[in-house]
Design a protein around this motif. Structure first.
Motif, short mmCIF file in Angstrom:
data_model
loop_
_atom_site.label_atom_id
_atom_site.label_comp_id
_atom_site.label_asym_id
_atom_site.label_seq_id
_atom_site.Cartn_x
_atom_site.Cartn_y
_atom_site.Cartn_z
N TRP A 330 57.47 40.40 39.11
CA TRP A 330 57.47 42.05 39.36
C TRP A 330 58.93 42.27 39.89
O TRP A 330 59.49 41.35 40.65
CB TRP A 330 56.27 42.26 40.48
CG TRP A 330 56.00 43.68 40.36
CD1 TRP A 330 56.46 44.47 41.13
CD2 TRP A 330 55.52 44.45 39.34
NE1 TRP A 330 56.08 46.06 40.83
CE2 TRP A 330 55.38 45.95 39.60
CE3 TRP A 330 55.04 44.29 37.90
CZ2 TRP A 330 54.90 47.10 38.87
CZ3 TRP A 330 54.40 45.08 37.09
CH2 TRP A 330 54.38 46.40 37.66
N ASP A 364 51.19 50.17 40.07
CA ASP A 364 51.16 49.49 38.79
C ASP A 364 51.04 48.04 39.35
O ASP A 364 50.56 47.25 38.77
CB ASP A 364 52.51 49.95 38.02
CG ASP A 364 52.56 51.13 37.66
OD1 ASP A 364 51.48 51.74 37.60
OD2 ASP A 364 53.71 51.76 37.08
N SER A 367 47.78 47.20 40.30
CA SER A 367 46.93 46.84 38.92
C SER A 367 47.11 45.67 38.18
O SER A 367 46.25 45.14 37.94
CB SER A 367 47.10 48.19 37.85
OG SER A 367 47.00 49.26 38.55
N LYS A 368 48.53 45.45 38.14
CA LYS A 368 48.75 44.09 37.55
C LYS A 368 48.16 42.89 38.35
O LYS A 368 47.61 41.99 37.78
CB LYS A 368 50.26 44.02 37.44
CG LYS A 368 50.50 42.70 36.55
CD LYS A 368 52.20 42.51 36.23
CE LYS A 368 52.74 41.32 35.77
NZ LYS A 368 51.91 40.55 34.68
N ASP A 371 44.48 43.14 37.73
CA ASP A 371 43.96 42.65 36.24
C ASP A 371 44.36 41.04 35.92
O ASP A 371 43.59 40.36 35.25
CB ASP A 371 45.08 43.26 35.28
CG ASP A 371 44.53 44.79 35.11
OD1 ASP A 371 43.60 45.32 35.52
OD2 ASP A 371 45.26 45.49 34.49
N ASP A 372 45.41 40.55 36.65
CA ASP A 372 45.70 39.12 36.28
C ASP A 372 44.66 38.35 37.04
O ASP A 372 44.40 37.43 36.59
CB ASP A 372 47.11 38.76 36.92
CG ASP A 372 48.29 39.31 36.12
OD1 ASP A 372 47.89 39.70 34.89
OD2 ASP A 372 49.32 39.23 36.17
#
Ligand SMILES: Nc1ncnc2c1ncn2[C@@H]1O[C@H](COP(=O)(O)OP(=O)(O)OP(=O)(O)O)[C@@H](O)[C@H]1O
Ligand SMILES: [Mg+2]
Length: 385
Positions: A330, A364, A367-368, A371-372
């Motif tokens: 990131w 973001d 969220s990543k 999600d991961d």
């Protein structure tokens, strides 16, 4: 030991509700089975129950159910979600809605009994088996660890609606309470001394709930002398307890490499290893990554985060990836003014300007991360189904 529970079945289809009831009504550890067509009514009853188990169908109108699901997962993590659609996307939605288990419809009796038996055999205390400890680390000071830990944790709380703990383990020079203008009555030392206490209320008393969010903060010890008395064994015990209460735990720590720091790093599920784009920082990063390799951390445990990133930097991301032999997970943009305003006002970046480049970047990022984490679980599901 089995825990006696009430099961709440939330399903719009009457036949499904009755079938589920017939499958499980003879189980010894189930006190009562309550059936609801109206999910809101079901949620009100779940709130009142001790030790509830929820079986919720999301076959239709997922959007409408989202708010209820978000509320239910703050009450219990023993949630089974069912659906006629079992695409990867639906399983992701289900896990995001707080489900511990997903069962495709029509539900098979043996699957349901297997999951309920598993729920009954673990005490509510031991529920959060999927909890993740995410540590923000750099072996160089002043790189942005505290800024990242705070803003990632607060966005994770918003994005996931789950309980998120933010722990200041920079035991001598912790900054979280200063950055967020908190005046905590208790600290890490208080909580650690009371870990043997089984009572969750006493444990939770050490945390400060951040405004009206689901972010809970544990500050560093008030006196430097107290930090020296904390042992590696106590760090392990603290992590075990944290994992029982919080699905996400974000840790801020110092940049030193001493036995306490190594213990924290060893026991973290993820290390967000942070660096900035300049030669000395990257050389340092290289050394630290070698240390991690020598400790045999699993491949996906260490994730590289570039802070204060600028598009027109002379050193390119590919150069960094080549030098470190790792891909960058990131990038966080440089935005000194927004961050300084947040620090000076003692609030999160979101509260200063959620639409700034750095405000949306942290949203973001969270969220990543979530999600991961969910995707790792979905892979396990797909293997089982
Ligand atoms: N993305 C960014 N853009 C601009 N400035 C930043 C950014 N991230 C952090 N900073 C600034 O860098 C300084 C150091 O940040 P921070 O205190 O979070 O670092 P740290 O790694 O926790 O430091 P320490 O090692 O002292 O604990 C702060 O003044 C902060 O405003
Ligand atoms: Mg710091």
């Amino acid at each position: 030991m089995e825990n006696i529970s009430t099961v709440f079945v939330l399903d719009k289809n009457e036949q499904s509700r009755e079938v589920i009831k017939s499958f499980i009504e003879d189980l010894s550890f189930i006190k009562e089975i309550k059936l609801y067509e109206d999910y809101r009514e079901g949620y009100e009853a779940i709130k009142q129950a001790s030790n509830p188990i929820v079986i919720m169908d999301i076959s239709d109108n997922l959007a409408e159910l989202k708010e209820i699901a978000d509320n239910i997962k703050l009450v219990t993590s023993r949630i089974i979600i069912t659906s006629i659609d079992y695409s990867t996307n639906t399983i992701i939605q289900a896990l995001r809605s707080g489900a511990k288990e997903f069962l495709p419809k029509p539900v098979l009796k043996e699957d349901l009994i297997r999951v309920l038996t598993m729920f009954a055999s673990i005490s509510p205390e031991d529920e959060n088996t999927g909890s993740k400890i995410i540590t923000v680390y750099s072996n160089k000071g002043g790189i942005g660890k505290t800024t990242i830990a705070i803003n990632l944790a607060s966005e994770l709380a918003k994005v996931t609606k789950d309980k998120v703990a933010l722990i200041d383990l920079n035991l001598q020079l912790g900054d979280i309470s200063t950055f967020l203008n908190l005046n905590p009555p208790f600290d890490v030392n208080y909580v650690i001394q009371r870990l043997i206490d089984k009572d969750d209320n006493i444990f939770m008393k050490g945390f400060e709930k951040y405004k009206d969010t689901s972010l809970y903060i544990l500050s560093d010890p008030s006196y430097i002398e107290q930090s020296g008395s904390i042992t590696t064994r106590q760090i392990s015990a603290l992590f075990t307890k944290l994992k029982k209460v919080f699905p996400y735990i974000v840790i801020d720590m110092s940049s030193s490499i001493d036995p306490i720091s190594l213990k924290i790093l060893d026991e973290s599920d993820w290390i967000l290893f942070t660096t900035i784009v300049n030669i000395p920082a990257i050389r340092n990063a290289q050394r630290c990554l070698n240390l991690f390799r020598s400790r045999n951390y699993p491949a996906k445990k260490v994730k590289i985060v570039i802070n204060r990133y600028m598009e027109n930097d002379e050193i390119k991301i590919e150069d960094i990836e080549n030098t470190l032999s790792e891909s960058v997970y990131w990038k966080i943009p440089n935005n000194y003014f927004t961050i300084m305003e947040a620090i000076n006002k003692g609030v999160t970046i979101f509260e200063i300007n959620s639409e700034s480049n750095i405000g949306s970047n942290f949203r973001d990022f969270a969220s990543k991360v979530s999600d991961d984490i969910i995707e790792q679980t979905v892979v396990q599901y797909r293997v089982r189904m």
